[in-house]
Design an enzyme around this catalytic site. Structure first.
Site, PDB file in Angstrom:
ATOM      1  N   LEU A  29       0.842  -1.211   0.000  1.00 27.33           N
ATOM      2  CA  LEU A  29       0.000   0.000   0.000  1.00 27.33           C
ATOM      3  C   LEU A  29       0.869   1.250   0.000  1.00 27.33           C
ATOM      4  CD1 LEU A  29      -2.530  -1.069   2.791  1.00 27.33           C
ATOM      5  CD2 LEU A  29      -2.921  -1.077   0.309  1.00 27.33           C
ATOM      6  N   ASP A  71       2.509  -5.963   2.733  1.00 28.51           N
ATOM      7  CA  ASP A  71       2.970  -5.027   3.767  1.00 28.51           C
ATOM      8  C   ASP A  71       3.387  -5.744   5.049  1.00 28.51           C
ATOM      9  OD1 ASP A  71       2.587  -2.265   2.634  1.00 28.51           O
ATOM     10  OD2 ASP A  71       0.568  -3.043   2.310  1.00 28.51           O
ATOM     11  N   GLU A  76       5.193  -3.834  12.980  1.00 25.80           N
ATOM     12  CA  GLU A  76       4.725  -3.008  14.089  1.00 25.80           C
ATOM     13  C   GLU A  76       3.209  -2.835  14.092  1.00 25.80           C
ATOM     14  OE1 GLU A  76       6.129   1.074  15.868  1.00 25.80           O
ATOM     15  OE2 GLU A  76       5.099   1.437  13.984  1.00 25.80           O
ATOM     16  N   HIS A 177       0.142   7.347   9.822  1.00 23.94           N
ATOM     17  CA  HIS A 177       0.046   6.925  11.223  1.00 23.94           C
ATOM     18  C   HIS A 177       0.531   8.039  12.155  1.00 23.94           C
ATOM     19  CE1 HIS A 177       0.425   2.542   9.755  1.00 23.94           C
ATOM     20  NE2 HIS A 177      -0.749   2.627  10.350  1.00 23.94           N
ATOM     21  N   CYS A 264       8.042   1.001  11.906  1.00 24.98           N
ATOM     22  CA  CYS A 264       7.155  -0.026  11.332  1.00 24.98           C
ATOM     23  C   CYS A 264       7.842  -1.377  11.170  1.00 24.98           C
ATOM     24  CB  CYS A 264       6.685   0.380   9.942  1.00 24.98           C
ATOM     25  SG  CYS A 264       6.646   2.109   9.617  1.00 24.98           S
TER      26      CYS A 264
HETATM   27  C1  CIR Z   1       0.673   0.638   4.858  1.00 27.01           C
HETATM   28  O1  CIR Z   1       0.175   1.532   4.183  1.00 27.01           O
HETATM   29  O2  CIR Z   1       0.053   0.038   5.709  1.00 27.01           O
HETATM   30  C2  CIR Z   1       2.125   0.269   4.608  1.00 27.01           C
HETATM   31  N1  CIR Z   1       2.430   0.434   3.225  1.00 27.01           N
HETATM   32  C3  CIR Z   1       3.043   1.092   5.462  1.00 27.01           C
HETATM   33  C4  CIR Z   1       2.900   0.820   6.919  1.00 27.01           C
HETATM   34  C5  CIR Z   1       3.801   1.657   7.746  1.00 27.01           C
HETATM   35  N2  CIR Z   1       3.681   1.319   9.109  1.00 27.01           N
HETATM   36  C6  CIR Z   1       3.868   2.175  10.118  1.00 27.01           C
HETATM   37  O3  CIR Z   1       4.034   3.380   9.901  1.00 27.01           O
HETATM   38  N3  CIR Z   1       3.788   1.688  11.348  1.00 27.01           N
END
Ligand code: CIR
Length: 273
Positions: A29, A71, A76, A177, A264
């Site tokens: 994503l 993902d 995290e 986030h 993350c």
């Molecule tokens: C998402 O959009 O969920 C992933 N591409 C990125 C997640 C990043 N996670 C975070 O900041 N804890």
């Protein structure tokens, strides 16, 4: 250095869990498409990240890639690990929901108590770890497109049993986030973008702002004595260095294409056995 108290539960850890990136990262994503991430380069950055955690004293559990979850390396978001127990999250992104079940067996190896956030019907009851900042005195949770009030309520019900206070705050509009824009540096100090700190959510804390134009440097992790931050933000690195923190910079260009950063990529916790 400010705040080096040994044993601070919010940044003194013995273990970390990471998950390797897989071929499917190209389907990860992202808010804005800035090009496909390179798996080869991401793997190389990931190795550096794991090495940095180890150099800070972590025993690292390196989980294999999960191709069905592009993902999945952003572990995290699937759980919150505290000293007293772990909480399995319920990601607000439909493609990430199944990551919770995938992380559960690993958490059960370390914890006797593993609680779960439940779906509550009508599309509510969501929370992702990226919206949760654990400080020495409280747990801040930012409402976002991935985290709703019912998710926060459930988390509060669970962790209040362990003596934690949860404060619901708001993730700025357009920010994935809460922790995309902030990190814990020590017991009293938060690294933040001005956009986030302007909301007043860190009143009562010391705040260090990332340098102007380096907002993407706000997502770092403090792991024992080390602050691990993304490379490419020299002014912020210098600010942290001058403030007395031990900084390690890790390449993040490929994860950044998927809106991912330092926090993350791991679950950080303490198990004293
Ligand atoms: C998402 O959009 O969920 C992933 N591409 C990125 C997640 C990043 N996670 C975070 O900041 N804890």
């Amino acid at each position: 250095m400010v705040g080096t108290t040994l044993g601070a539960r919010s940044f003194t850890f013995s273990h970390a869990i990471t998950r390797k990136p897989g071929q499917s990262i190209t389907d990860g994503l992202r808010a804005v498409d800035t090009g496909a991430p390179s798996l080869e380069l991401m793997e190389s950055h990931h190795k550096d990240y794991v090495a940095a955690l180890k150099s800070a004293g972590a025993q690292v559990v390196e989980l294999p890639a999960l191709e069905q979850f592009p993902d999945g390396l952003f572990v995290e978001d699937a759980a919150l690990c505290l000293r007293e127990g772990a909480v399995i999250m319920r990601p607000g992104a439909p493609s990430r929901l199944g990551e919770s079940a995938a992380i559960a067996p690993t958490l059960l190896q370390f914890y006797e108590e593993v609680a779960m956030i439940e779906g509550l019907g009508q599309g509510s009851g969501y929370i992702e770890g990226g919206d949760i900042l654990v400080t020495e005195r409280e747990i801040l949770v930012g409402l976002s497109k991935r985290t709703d009030t019912m998710g926060v309520k459930q988390l509060r019900d669970i962790v209040s049993r362990w003596g934690y206070t949860v404060r619901e705050v708001v993730t700025p509009r357009g920010v994935l986030h809460f922790k995309t824009d902030c990190s814990l540096l020590d017991e009293e100090t938060i690294l933040s973008t001005r956009k986030l700190s302007n909301s007043g959510c860190f009143d009562g804390y010391e705040i260090i702002h990332v340098a102007e134009g380096e907002e993407a440097a706000a997502n770092t992790i403090r792991f024992n004595d080390l602050v691990i931050m993304p490379s490419g933000f020299p002014k912020t690195a210098e600010i942290l260095d001058k403030a007395g923190y031990h900084v390690r910079e890790i390449g993040n260009s490929e994860c950044a294409k998927l809106d991912g950063g330092m926090s993350c990529l791991s679950l950080r916790f303490s198990r004293f056995v």
